[in-house]
Design a protein around this motif. Sequence first.
Motif, PDB file in Angstrom:
ATOM      1  N   ALA A 103       0.709  -1.140   0.004  1.00 15.91           N
ATOM      2  CA  ALA A 103      -0.140   0.005  -0.091  1.00 15.91           C
ATOM      3  C   ALA A 103       0.927   1.259   0.128  1.00 15.91           C
ATOM      4  O   ALA A 103       2.137   1.170   0.273  1.00 15.91           O
ATOM      5  CB  ALA A 103      -0.915   0.083   1.119  1.00 15.91           C
ATOM      6  N   PHE A 104       0.299   2.277  -0.389  1.00 14.28           N
ATOM      7  CA  PHE A 104       1.121   3.541  -0.221  1.00 14.28           C
ATOM      8  C   PHE A 104       1.323   3.861   1.116  1.00 14.28           C
ATOM      9  O   PHE A 104       0.483   4.073   1.949  1.00 14.28           O
ATOM     10  CB  PHE A 104       0.057   4.637  -0.660  1.00 14.28           C
ATOM     11  CG  PHE A 104      -0.008   4.809  -2.380  1.00 14.28           C
ATOM     12  CD1 PHE A 104       1.228   5.286  -3.065  1.00 14.28           C
ATOM     13  CD2 PHE A 104      -0.952   4.155  -3.105  1.00 14.28           C
ATOM     14  CE1 PHE A 104       1.039   5.458  -4.375  1.00 14.28           C
ATOM     15  CE2 PHE A 104      -1.053   4.166  -4.436  1.00 14.28           C
ATOM     16  CZ  PHE A 104      -0.007   4.890  -5.132  1.00 14.28           C
ATOM     17  N   LYS A 105       2.667   4.182   1.332  1.00 17.77           N
ATOM     18  CA  LYS A 105       3.126   4.510   2.766  1.00 17.77           C
ATOM     19  C   LYS A 105       2.765   5.735   3.346  1.00 17.77           C
ATOM     20  O   LYS A 105       2.760   6.753   2.544  1.00 17.77           O
ATOM     21  CB  LYS A 105       4.673   4.233   3.008  1.00 17.77           C
ATOM     22  CG  LYS A 105       5.099   2.721   2.533  1.00 17.77           C
ATOM     23  CD  LYS A 105       4.947   1.892   3.681  1.00 17.77           C
ATOM     24  CE  LYS A 105       5.307   0.363   2.937  1.00 17.77           C
ATOM     25  NZ  LYS A 105       4.092  -0.369   2.477  1.00 17.77           N
ATOM     26  N   GLY A 106       2.369   5.783   4.764  1.00 17.11           N
ATOM     27  CA  GLY A 106       2.265   7.145   5.313  1.00 17.11           C
ATOM     28  C   GLY A 106       1.263   8.126   4.580  1.00 17.11           C
ATOM     29  O   GLY A 106       1.538   9.315   4.430  1.00 17.11           O
ATOM     30  N   THR A 107       0.126   7.475   4.204  1.00 21.20           N
ATOM     31  CA  THR A 107      -0.796   8.445   3.226  1.00 21.20           C
ATOM     32  C   THR A 107      -2.299   8.128   3.923  1.00 21.20           C
ATOM     33  O   THR A 107      -2.516   7.223   4.400  1.00 21.20           O
ATOM     34  CB  THR A 107      -0.856   7.727   1.803  1.00 21.20           C
ATOM     35  OG1 THR A 107       0.332   7.717   1.326  1.00 21.20           O
ATOM     36  CG2 THR A 107      -1.786   8.714   1.014  1.00 21.20           C
ATOM     37  N   ASP A 108      -2.986   9.406   3.921  1.00 22.52           N
ATOM     38  CA  ASP A 108      -4.300   9.576   4.504  1.00 22.52           C
ATOM     39  C   ASP A 108      -5.194  10.125   3.827  1.00 22.52           C
ATOM     40  O   ASP A 108      -6.340  10.292   4.268  1.00 22.52           O
ATOM     41  CB  ASP A 108      -4.219  10.132   6.124  1.00 22.52           C
ATOM     42  CG  ASP A 108      -3.440   9.319   7.230  1.00 22.52           C
ATOM     43  OD1 ASP A 108      -4.391   8.380   7.717  1.00 22.52           O
ATOM     44  OD2 ASP A 108      -2.431   9.255   6.978  1.00 22.52           O
ATOM     45  N   GLY A 109      -4.987  10.414   2.600  1.00 19.41           N
ATOM     46  CA  GLY A 109      -5.867  10.851   1.532  1.00 19.41           C
ATOM     47  C   GLY A 109      -5.513  10.758  -0.022  1.00 19.41           C
ATOM     48  O   GLY A 109      -4.148  10.725  -0.212  1.00 19.41           O
ATOM     49  N   PHE A 110      -6.416  10.561  -0.635  1.00 25.47           N
ATOM     50  CA  PHE A 110      -6.196  10.426  -2.121  1.00 25.47           C
ATOM     51  C   PHE A 110      -7.062  11.195  -3.163  1.00 25.47           C
ATOM     52  O   PHE A 110      -8.144  11.591  -2.522  1.00 25.47           O
ATOM     53  CB  PHE A 110      -6.559   8.844  -2.589  1.00 25.47           C
ATOM     54  CG  PHE A 110      -5.713   7.648  -2.026  1.00 25.47           C
ATOM     55  CD1 PHE A 110      -4.377   7.776  -2.138  1.00 25.47           C
ATOM     56  CD2 PHE A 110      -6.169   6.592  -1.475  1.00 25.47           C
ATOM     57  CE1 PHE A 110      -3.475   6.598  -1.603  1.00 25.47           C
ATOM     58  CE2 PHE A 110      -5.436   5.720  -1.109  1.00 25.47           C
ATOM     59  CZ  PHE A 110      -4.094   5.615  -1.300  1.00 25.47           C
ATOM     60  N   TYR A 111      -6.727  11.604  -4.174  1.00 30.41           N
ATOM     61  CA  TYR A 111      -7.261  12.452  -5.000  1.00 30.41           C
ATOM     62  C   TYR A 111      -7.060  12.136  -6.431  1.00 30.41           C
ATOM     63  O   TYR A 111      -5.932  11.464  -6.554  1.00 30.41           O
ATOM     64  CB  TYR A 111      -7.664  13.719  -5.034  1.00 30.41           C
ATOM     65  CG  TYR A 111      -6.284  14.508  -5.016  1.00 30.41           C
ATOM     66  CD1 TYR A 111      -6.119  15.255  -6.065  1.00 30.41           C
ATOM     67  CD2 TYR A 111      -5.336  14.642  -3.914  1.00 30.41           C
ATOM     68  CE1 TYR A 111      -4.959  16.020  -6.024  1.00 30.41           C
ATOM     69  CE2 TYR A 111      -4.309  15.357  -4.019  1.00 30.41           C
ATOM     70  CZ  TYR A 111      -4.080  16.144  -5.177  1.00 30.41           C
ATOM     71  OH  TYR A 111      -2.508  16.829  -5.160  1.00 30.41           O
ATOM     72  N   THR A 112      -7.981  12.110  -7.473  1.00 28.16           N
ATOM     73  CA  THR A 112      -7.860  11.806  -8.723  1.00 28.16           C
ATOM     74  C   THR A 112      -8.829  12.573  -9.771  1.00 28.16           C
ATOM     75  O   THR A 112      -9.971  12.810  -9.347  1.00 28.16           O
ATOM     76  CB  THR A 112      -7.722  10.036  -8.954  1.00 28.16           C
ATOM     77  OG1 THR A 112      -7.123  10.060 -10.273  1.00 28.16           O
ATOM     78  CG2 THR A 112      -9.156   9.604  -9.178  1.00 28.16           C
ATOM     79  N   ASP A 113      -8.526  12.670 -10.929  1.00 29.79           N
ATOM     80  CA  ASP A 113      -9.440  13.177 -12.033  1.00 29.79           C
ATOM     81  C   ASP A 113      -9.712  12.391 -12.873  1.00 29.79           C
ATOM     82  O   ASP A 113     -10.150  12.477 -14.127  1.00 29.79           O
ATOM     83  CB  ASP A 113      -9.153  14.635 -12.616  1.00 29.79           C
ATOM     84  CG  ASP A 113      -7.675  14.728 -12.942  1.00 29.79           C
ATOM     85  OD1 ASP A 113      -6.981  13.653 -13.088  1.00 29.79           O
ATOM     86  OD2 ASP A 113      -7.453  15.821 -13.439  1.00 29.79           O
ATOM     87  N   GLU A 114      -9.148  10.855 -12.833  1.00 29.68           N
ATOM     88  CA  GLU A 114      -9.071   9.839 -13.942  1.00 29.68           C
ATOM     89  C   GLU A 114     -10.033   8.778 -13.713  1.00 29.68           C
ATOM     90  O   GLU A 114     -10.230   8.717 -12.361  1.00 29.68           O
ATOM     91  CB  GLU A 114      -7.706   9.340 -13.914  1.00 29.68           C
ATOM     92  CG  GLU A 114      -6.552  10.342 -14.450  1.00 29.68           C
ATOM     93  CD  GLU A 114      -5.252   9.396 -14.566  1.00 29.68           C
ATOM     94  OE1 GLU A 114      -5.193   8.441 -15.034  1.00 29.68           O
ATOM     95  OE2 GLU A 114      -4.138  10.100 -14.606  1.00 29.68           O
ATOM     96  N   GLU A 115     -10.777   8.473 -14.702  1.00 29.45           N
ATOM     97  CA  GLU A 115     -11.684   7.029 -14.475  1.00 29.45           C
ATOM     98  C   GLU A 115     -10.799   5.850 -14.266  1.00 29.45           C
ATOM     99  O   GLU A 115      -9.707   5.589 -14.496  1.00 29.45           O
ATOM    100  CB  GLU A 115     -12.345   7.007 -15.804  1.00 29.45           C
ATOM    101  CG  GLU A 115     -13.136   8.405 -16.191  1.00 29.45           C
ATOM    102  CD  GLU A 115     -14.174   8.377 -17.450  1.00 29.45           C
ATOM    103  OE1 GLU A 115     -13.638   7.074 -18.337  1.00 29.45           O
ATOM    104  OE2 GLU A 115     -15.018   8.929 -17.791  1.00 29.45           O
ATOM    105  N   GLY A 116     -11.474   4.875 -13.879  1.00 30.87           N
ATOM    106  CA  GLY A 116     -11.244   3.392 -13.721  1.00 30.87           C
ATOM    107  C   GLY A 116     -10.473   3.330 -12.473  1.00 30.87           C
ATOM    108  O   GLY A 116      -9.620   2.400 -12.544  1.00 30.87           O
ATOM    109  N   ILE A 117     -10.533   4.348 -11.450  1.00 31.15           N
ATOM    110  CA  ILE A 117      -9.647   4.218 -10.601  1.00 31.15           C
ATOM    111  C   ILE A 117     -10.534   4.231  -9.095  1.00 31.15           C
ATOM    112  O   ILE A 117     -11.521   4.948  -9.288  1.00 31.15           O
ATOM    113  CB  ILE A 117      -8.708   5.277 -10.094  1.00 31.15           C
ATOM    114  CG1 ILE A 117      -7.676   5.199 -11.492  1.00 31.15           C
ATOM    115  CG2 ILE A 117      -7.874   4.948  -8.824  1.00 31.15           C
ATOM    116  CD1 ILE A 117      -6.891   6.519 -11.436  1.00 31.15           C
ATOM    117  N   LEU A 118     -10.425   3.180  -8.160  1.00 27.92           N
ATOM    118  CA  LEU A 118     -11.309   3.099  -6.884  1.00 27.92           C
ATOM    119  C   LEU A 118     -10.500   3.597  -5.698  1.00 27.92           C
ATOM    120  O   LEU A 118      -9.697   3.031  -5.472  1.00 27.92           O
ATOM    121  CB  LEU A 118     -12.066   1.976  -6.853  1.00 27.92           C
ATOM    122  CG  LEU A 118     -13.191   2.239  -5.522  1.00 27.92           C
ATOM    123  CD1 LEU A 118     -14.189   2.929  -6.204  1.00 27.92           C
ATOM    124  CD2 LEU A 118     -13.478   0.633  -5.120  1.00 27.92           C
TER     125      LEU A 118
END
Length: 271
Positions: A103-118
């Motif tokens: 998993a992504f280390k030391g990360t507490d939030g994600f964002y994206t503007d691309e499709e096909g990603i949960l």
Amino acid sequence: MEPFVKNNHSYLSIDSWMRRFPKLTAGFTTKNGGTSKGYFKTLNLGFHVGDDVTVVSSNREKVSELLNFPLSSWVGAEQTHDTILKKITKSDRGIGSDSYENAFKGTDGFYTDEEGILLTLCFADCVPLFFIAPERRMIGIAHAGWKGSVGQIAKKMIDSWGQEGIRPDKIYVAIGPSICENCYMVDQHVINFVEKSLVEGAAFTYNLISEGQYSLNLQELNKQILLASGVPEQNILQTGLCSSCDHEEFFSHRRDKGRTGRMMSFIGWKE
């Protein structure tokens, strides 16, 4: 009206968002409908809590089928109650989906503007925050326990999107199921941080219960931080669901004294 609507016994959807944007999948799992045993029964989605990893993987497969979103398109994090955010692209798909180690280390939030990603994060009392800027197709999620909340992870998301040219008044936020103020007692140490994080004139988010003991409303704290960051009140949805009060639906770290499973927040655009 409660924004998190039960679709089946395994997850709740942010119904108004999904009706508005048919390609959007966004919501929060319950503790029901999986195959975990003991403390983790039944739909534990956390790899890091001591459950059988193969069972957690099969629970995740089940959710991926329910959401019609393949596990190979998920991303997950090693959450550390910090405020580090990561912008995700298609090349990241699968990271943290089938193991905690990758998993992504030391990360507490994600964002994206691309499709096909949960985008996915795990919870058992902390506040799940969901973000969307429909005009720019930007979506995000954040994990806000007391440390992430006072660290203003909500503001960091708004600021990060500002660098992408997205104004706060174009951002919509949903505050998801988490521990309520009646169930969440903290000491003066925590309150000192809370006071520093609130802008002048913001509504009080805690109450003195007894000497050195306070009830803290983490959801309201995050709402006040969002308002101070320029998100209009009418753009914010807030749940009435408590992870600790509702034994039937949710795991709770506080209620279950640390021996428990994890629910998952999720948001993604389908291709």
